[in-house]
Design a protein around this motif. Structure first.
Motif, short mmCIF file in Angstrom:
data_model
loop_
_atom_site.label_atom_id
_atom_site.label_comp_id
_atom_site.label_asym_id
_atom_site.label_seq_id
_atom_site.Cartn_x
_atom_site.Cartn_y
_atom_site.Cartn_z
N THR A 1 -32.14 23.33 38.74
CA THR A 1 -31.49 22.17 38.45
C THR A 1 -31.59 21.07 39.29
O THR A 1 -31.77 19.74 39.00
N ALA A 2 -31.23 21.12 40.62
CA ALA A 2 -31.38 20.14 41.64
C ALA A 2 -32.60 19.71 41.93
O ALA A 2 -32.86 18.57 42.20
N GLY A 3 -33.67 20.63 42.13
CA GLY A 3 -34.82 20.11 42.06
C GLY A 3 -35.61 19.20 41.04
O GLY A 3 -36.07 18.22 41.25
N ALA A 4 -35.11 19.71 39.84
CA ALA A 4 -35.49 18.58 38.54
C ALA A 4 -34.68 17.23 38.49
O ALA A 4 -35.24 16.02 38.22
N LEU A 5 -33.41 17.42 38.92
CA LEU A 5 -32.44 16.25 39.05
C LEU A 5 -33.15 15.17 39.99
O LEU A 5 -33.05 14.03 39.99
N ARG A 6 -33.94 15.75 41.23
CA ARG A 6 -34.17 14.83 42.32
C ARG A 6 -35.16 14.12 41.80
O ARG A 6 -35.80 13.38 42.56
N GLU A 7 -36.03 14.50 40.65
CA GLU A 7 -37.22 13.82 40.37
C GLU A 7 -36.66 12.59 39.53
O GLU A 7 -37.28 11.50 39.54
N PHE A 8 -35.33 12.37 39.27
CA PHE A 8 -34.52 11.18 38.96
C PHE A 8 -34.05 10.62 39.68
O PHE A 8 -34.02 9.23 39.65
N THR A 9 -33.26 11.27 40.44
CA THR A 9 -32.53 10.59 41.58
C THR A 9 -32.50 11.50 42.82
O THR A 9 -32.06 12.61 43.21
N PRO A 10 -33.49 11.06 43.68
CA PRO A 10 -33.87 11.79 44.94
C PRO A 10 -32.77 12.06 45.96
O PRO A 10 -32.72 13.19 46.81
N HIS A 11 -31.62 11.09 46.05
CA HIS A 11 -30.60 11.44 46.85
C HIS A 11 -29.46 12.49 46.21
O HIS A 11 -28.43 12.76 46.99
N THR A 12 -29.61 13.09 45.34
CA THR A 12 -28.67 14.12 44.61
C THR A 12 -28.68 15.02 45.63
O THR A 12 -29.34 15.73 46.07
N LEU A 13 -27.20 15.25 45.97
CA LEU A 13 -26.65 16.64 46.92
C LEU A 13 -26.45 17.59 46.17
O LEU A 13 -26.32 17.83 44.74
N ALA A 14 -26.84 18.94 46.67
CA ALA A 14 -26.91 20.02 45.86
C ALA A 14 -25.72 20.87 47.11
O ALA A 14 -26.03 21.36 48.15
N ILE A 15 -24.89 21.26 46.32
CA ILE A 15 -23.98 22.31 47.12
C ILE A 15 -23.70 23.45 46.39
O ILE A 15 -23.64 23.99 45.33
N GLY A 16 -24.29 24.68 47.44
CA GLY A 16 -24.03 25.95 46.75
C GLY A 16 -22.99 26.52 47.12
O GLY A 16 -22.43 26.63 48.17
N VAL A 17 -22.37 27.54 46.07
CA VAL A 17 -20.95 28.44 46.38
C VAL A 17 -21.64 29.83 46.39
O VAL A 17 -22.10 30.18 45.42
N ASP A 18 -21.34 30.47 47.42
CA ASP A 18 -21.34 31.54 47.95
C ASP A 18 -20.12 32.62 48.01
O ASP A 18 -19.07 31.87 48.11
N THR A 19 -20.30 33.83 48.33
CA THR A 19 -18.87 34.39 48.58
C THR A 19 -19.15 35.34 49.96
O THR A 19 -20.29 35.46 50.29
N HIS A 20 -18.01 35.81 50.42
CA HIS A 20 -18.22 36.38 51.85
C HIS A 20 -19.16 37.78 51.67
O HIS A 20 -18.99 38.36 50.80
N ARG A 21 -19.75 38.11 52.80
CA ARG A 21 -20.61 39.30 52.89
C ARG A 21 -21.66 39.41 51.97
O ARG A 21 -21.97 40.49 51.43
#
Length: 357
Positions: free
Chosen positions: A180-200
């Motif tokens: 999704t982030a890669g495809a959004l950046r074709e419209f708006t290259p500045h789009t930030l992507a924040i990934g949410v992970d969990t510990h360990r």
């Protein structure tokens, strides 16, 4: 009053795309009924078109979550045999749905010494494939059709909302956020992507270990995870995620699962800090599987996950080695994994090397 009706060929087509719902002045949720339907449908459709999946081919995959359900729904509608390799993390209700849909579910009762249950499942998957004459494995962790399928989501978001300044979502296979982030950046290259992970989880540089949260994080490296796509990474604890899952329901009447709660935790914080920017949060799963856990105060208290005060902001670190056990963020800066100090050295990855063998 005129009524507009959309006609779908199947229930999976009707449920695979998200609804865009406003959650705040500058925050929108891409709310899925079952996010994994999108890559499952896309991967299987492409396989049929290429001639890799005919009537005699058995679909096989390793999963303990909703990708298995998505495959089972698609396989039932296609009239194809499906074998899923899973582990004890799969809950009884999901197991019943899978078998009701005709899937054969093979259970791995014990984790492998290295790589945990995911490695154990991969080994059993390889055995099953060697025993069957014709198989097709969707390979959600390494198949580029997984992230590619989310191009339609990015297009829908861009056309509906215009320029998107930030995309927030959980990371497991890497498909939804990277695609999704890669495809959004074709419209708006500045789009930030924040990934949410969990510990360990090993995804962003920590040592592998026991994880209570399911649906995000990983014990092995998925080939579809492009680290250079991410501007920030957040790690969240179960209690924090469960609390914000409940808050999402109480505040917005969105009955979602904990992967959605993890993403909402980060997204509402980011949107509040950047009132002039537009943020979209990926909310992948509904909450019905979690009525006896996340939505049960007694269960939360018994497992030490009942918070009286929800955290307002994360701790900040410069290295994954410094992440504690609570909500923490790092400025990843679209760097490669090897360029981020403090990441656990990467080793050969059986997940991407052997899943297709």
């Amino acid at each position: 009053m005129a009524v507009s009706m959309l006609m779908y060929q199947s229930v999976t087509e009707a449920q695979m795309m998200p609804r865009l719902i406003r959650l705040g002045p500058n925050l929108y949720g891409a709310v899925f009924t079952l996010m994994k339907l999108l890559p499952a449908h896309y991967i299987l459709d492409r396989a049929v078109r290429r001639g890799d999946l005919d009537d005699d081919t058995v679909i096989v995959e390793t999963t303990s979550g909703t990708f298995g359900l998505a495959l089972a729904m698609e396989a039932a509608l296609m009239g194809r045999r499906l074998v899923l390799v899973s582990d004890p993390a799969i809950d009884a209700n999901l197991h019943r749905r899978l078998t009701d849909l005709g899937a054969v579910v093979e259970m791995c009762p014990e984790p492998a010494p290295v790589g945990g249950f995911q490695e154990a499942r991969l080994r059993r998957l390889a055995e099953i494939r060697s025993e069957l004459p014709l198989t097709f494995c969707p390979e959600q962790y390494s198949n580029p059709d997984n992230p590619r399928s989310y191009g339609t989501v990015a297009e829908m978001i861009a056309h509906a909302l215009g320029p998107v300044d930030c995309l927030v979502g959980p990371v497991g296979s890497g498909g939804s956020m990277c695609g999704t982030a890669g495809a959004l950046r074709e419209f708006t290259p500045h789009t930030l992507a924040i990934g949410v992970d969990t510990h360990r989880s090993v995804l962003f540089g920590q040592q592998d270990g026991p994880r209570a949260l399911r649906g995000l994080g990983n014990s092995l490296w998925p080939a579809n995870l492009d680290h250079a796509a991410f501007d920030e990474v957040h790690w969240c604890s179960p209690a924090e995620v469960y609390g914000y899952t409940r808050k999402l329901h109480a505040t917005h009447a969105l009955f979602q699962g904990p992967t959605s709660g993890a993403a909402y935790l980060v997204a509402q914080w980011w949107a509040a800090r950047h009132p002039d920017a537009l943020c979209v949060v990926m909310l992948p799963d509904e909450g019905y599987r979690y009525q006896a856990t996340v939505y049960d105060d007694a269960w939360l208290a018994d497992h030490g996950h009942l918070l009286t005060d929800l955290p307002a902001e994360p701790a900040v670190v410069d290295s994954p080695a410094d992440v504690g056990d609570s909500w923490t963020r790092i400025a990843w800066g679209r760097r490669r994994y090897e360029d981020v100090p403090g990441t656990v050295p990467r080793t050969a990855d059986p997940l991407s090397e052997r899943v297709a063998s």
